[in-house]
Design an enzyme around this catalytic site. Structure first.
Site, PDB file in Angstrom:
ATOM      1  CD1 TRP A 139      -2.550   1.726   0.489  1.00 41.03           C
ATOM      2  CD2 TRP A 139      -2.140   1.708   2.685  1.00 41.03           C
ATOM      3  NE1 TRP A 139      -3.305   2.716   1.071  1.00 41.03           N
ATOM      4  CE2 TRP A 139      -3.081   2.721   2.409  1.00 41.03           C
ATOM      5  CE3 TRP A 139      -1.737   1.489   4.007  1.00 41.03           C
ATOM      6  CZ2 TRP A 139      -3.617   3.526   3.404  1.00 41.03           C
ATOM      7  CZ3 TRP A 139      -2.274   2.289   4.999  1.00 41.03           C
ATOM      8  CH2 TRP A 139      -3.202   3.292   4.696  1.00 41.03           C
ATOM      9  CG  ASP A 223      -2.439  -2.910   6.935  1.00 42.40           C
ATOM     10  OD1 ASP A 223      -3.638  -2.982   7.262  1.00 42.40           O
ATOM     11  OD2 ASP A 223      -1.938  -1.889   6.442  1.00 42.40           O
ATOM     12  CE  LYS A 260     -10.498  -0.614   0.630  1.00 44.58           C
ATOM     13  NZ  LYS A 260      -9.709   0.195   1.547  1.00 44.58           N
TER      14      LYS A 260
END
Length: 418
Positions: A139, A223, A260
C-alpha cells in the site's frame, strides 16, 4: 506615521505537493469526459452498476440504533469496549481469543491508517528496531506512515512480486530476510488479500515466515484491511494471524480496519492489537495500552464513535452478524466473478501470455502484469484508468465494461509484442 512596509509571506518556500497514487488517478478519471471511461483505480467496493453499496447488515444496524436518540458524547480514551472486544475476537477467533486475551493490548483507532501510525510511533519510542521491512509492493501509504511517524527506523524493502511469473517471490523474500534482517527488526505483513498484488503466501509459506520471524526475534506488524474480502470467510482470511498467535514467543501487532468489509470508508473504524509473549505478566499488556493511549491522545485524542457503534451493532447482534456473513460472501463472490469474466474474455481473444494469475489472485486488487507504458496507452487511447504499476481494482469491472477492458488489454499487449 509612515505605513508599515509589506513583507513577503514566510510560507512562500512551501512547495506544492501534487496528488499521487490512486487519488491522482481518481482526479484524472473524473475530469475525463469520454463515455467509455472506466475507473480501475478506486480502492472501494462498487456494485455492478458502478455505485457504492450499502451493506444490508449495516443498513439494518443503523435502523436498530434509533439514530435520532443517539448522543454524541466522548468515548473513553482507549475507545469503546463494546466495539474493541468483539473486534479482537474477530481477529483471533472464538477458541484462541480467550487464551491470549490477557496478553493483548487493544485500543480503538482511526481506521487501519491510524493503527499503522500508532504502532510506528510506539515501536520507535519503546522497542527501537533498526529497520522496518515492507513488501517491495505494498500500500503506497505504508512507507509514508513509517517515515513520518518513525523517522529513526530505516525503511527497507523485501522482495514480494515476481514480475516474470506474476506470482509471489517467496524464495527472494526468505533469502533477503534471512541474510539482511537484523535481530529485533520489525516487519510488515499483509494478513490477506495483499494490496496491491492480490497475492498471498500459502499456509505452508506462512509457517516458514513465522519460523523465520521467531528465529530473528522480529516484531511483526500485520495489516488486516480485508478480512472477509479474500475468500468471503472471516476465519480463513485470519489464518495467518492466528497461526502466528500459536507461537507463544512471537510478539506482534494487528492493524485492523473495517473500511472495506463493512463499507464504513468515511467513518474511520479500526483497532490496534498488540500481542505480547505469553511469558509476560498481564500487567505488561495494560502498560502497553496506557502508552498507546498517550500517543493516540497527542494525535487525535479520541477515535470517532458513530462508525464504531455501527460496527458494534453488527458484531454483537447474532441476526445482523449472520447477514454480514452473507454480505461478505456476496461482495467477494462478485469480485471472483469479475476476475473470472476478465480471464475468460482474455482467453477468448487469445491475448498473448498467460492470464491465470488474474483468477489465482485474491481480494479487491490484481497486478495485471501490464507495463507502465501499456498502462499509459490504456488511459490515453481507451480511457481506462489504473495505477502505473498495472494494479487494477477488480471492483471497477462490471458486466457492462469487462469486454471493453479485455479488448483494450489485448490491444496494448499485442502492440507491445509487435
Amino acid at each position: 506615521m509612515g505605513s508599515i512596509p509589506a513583507t513577503r509571506s514566510r510560507f512562500e518556500a512551501v512547495e506544492h505537493k501534487p496528488l499521487g497514487g490512486p487519488f491522482k488517478i481518481e482526479a484524472a478519471y473524473r475530469s475525463d469526459t469520454s463515455e467509455d471511461k472506466v475507473n480501475l483505480g478506486i480502492g472501494a467496493y462498487r456494485d455492478d452498476a458502478g455505485q457504492p453499496w450499502l451493506l444490508p447488515s449495516v443498513a439494518e444496524a443503523k435502523k436498530r440504533m434509533d439514530l435520532p436518540s443517539c448522543t454524541h458524547e466522548y468515548s473513553p480514551l482507549h475507545g469503546i469496549d463494546a466495539f474493541i472486544e468483539p473486534a479482537r475476537r474477530l481477529v483471533f477467533g472464538a477458541e484462541l481469543d480467550p487464551e491470549i486475551a490477557p496478553f493483548v493490548a487493544s485500543m480503538q483507532t482511526v481506521s487501519g491508517t491510524g493503527a499503522n501510525s500508532i504502532i510506528a510511533k510506539f515501536l520507535a519510542r519503546w522497542i527501537q528496531p533498526q529497520q522496518i521491512w515492507l513488501p517491495a509492493q505494498t500500500w503506497d501509504n505504508h512507507p509514508h506512515i513509517w517515515r513520518q511517524n518513525a523517522p529513526a527506523i530505516q525503511v527497507r524493502d523485501y522482495p514480494y512480486y515476481d514480475q516474470k511469473t506474476c506470482s509471489l517471490d517467496f524464495a527472494g523474500l526468505m533469502a533477503t530476510l534471512e541474510r539482511d534482517a537484523k535481530e529485533g527488526d520489525a516487519i510488515l505483513l499483509h494478513a490477506c488479500a495483499h494490496n496491491p498484488t492480490g497475492i498471498d503466501p500459502t499456509e505452508d509459506q506462512w509457517k516458514d515466515i513465522a519460523l523465520l520471524c521467531e528465529k530473528k526475534r522480529m516484531f511483526v506488524v500485520f495489516d488486516s484491511a480485508y478480512q472477509g474480502f479474500a475468500f468471503g470467510n472471516l476465519d480463513k482470511d485470519a489464518w495467518s494471524i492466528r497461526h502466528f498467535a500459536t507461537h507463544p514467543d512471537l510478539e506482534f501487532a494487528v492493524c485492523q480496519s473495517f473500511s472495506k468489509n463493512l463499507g464504513l470508508y468515511g467513518e474511520r473504524v479500526g483497532a490496534l492489537h498488540i500481542v505480547t509473549s505469553r511469558n509476560a505478566a498481564p500487567s505488561v499488556a495494560l502498560a502497553i495500552r496506557s502508552q498507546l493511549v498517550e500517543i493516540h491522545r497527542g494525535e487525535v485524542s479520541i477515535a470517532p464513535a458513530f462508525g464504531a457503534r455501527v460496527a458494534t451493532t453488527v458484531l454483537t447482534s447474532e441476526e445482523i452478524f449472520s447477514q454480514w456473513l452473507e454480505d461478505l460472501v456476496f461482495m467477494s463472490g462478485r469480485i471472483k466473478a469479475m476476475r473470472q469474466a476478465l480471464f475468460d474474455e482474455l482467453v477468448a481473444l487469445g491475448t498473448p501470455g498467460s492470464w491465470k494469475h488474474v483468477v489465482d489472485q485474491t481480494g479487491m486488487f490484481s497486478y495485471t502484469g501490464l507495463s507502465t507504458d501499456q498502462v499509459a496507452v490504456m488511459q490515453e487511447k481507451f480511457h481506462i484508468y489504473m495505477l502505473p504499476t498495472g494494479r487494477i481494482s477488480i471492483c471497477g469491472l462490471r458486466d457492462a465494461n469487462v469486454k471493453y477492458v479485455a479488448r483494450a488489454i489485448d490491444s496494448v499487449v499485442r502492440e507491445g509484442k509487435a
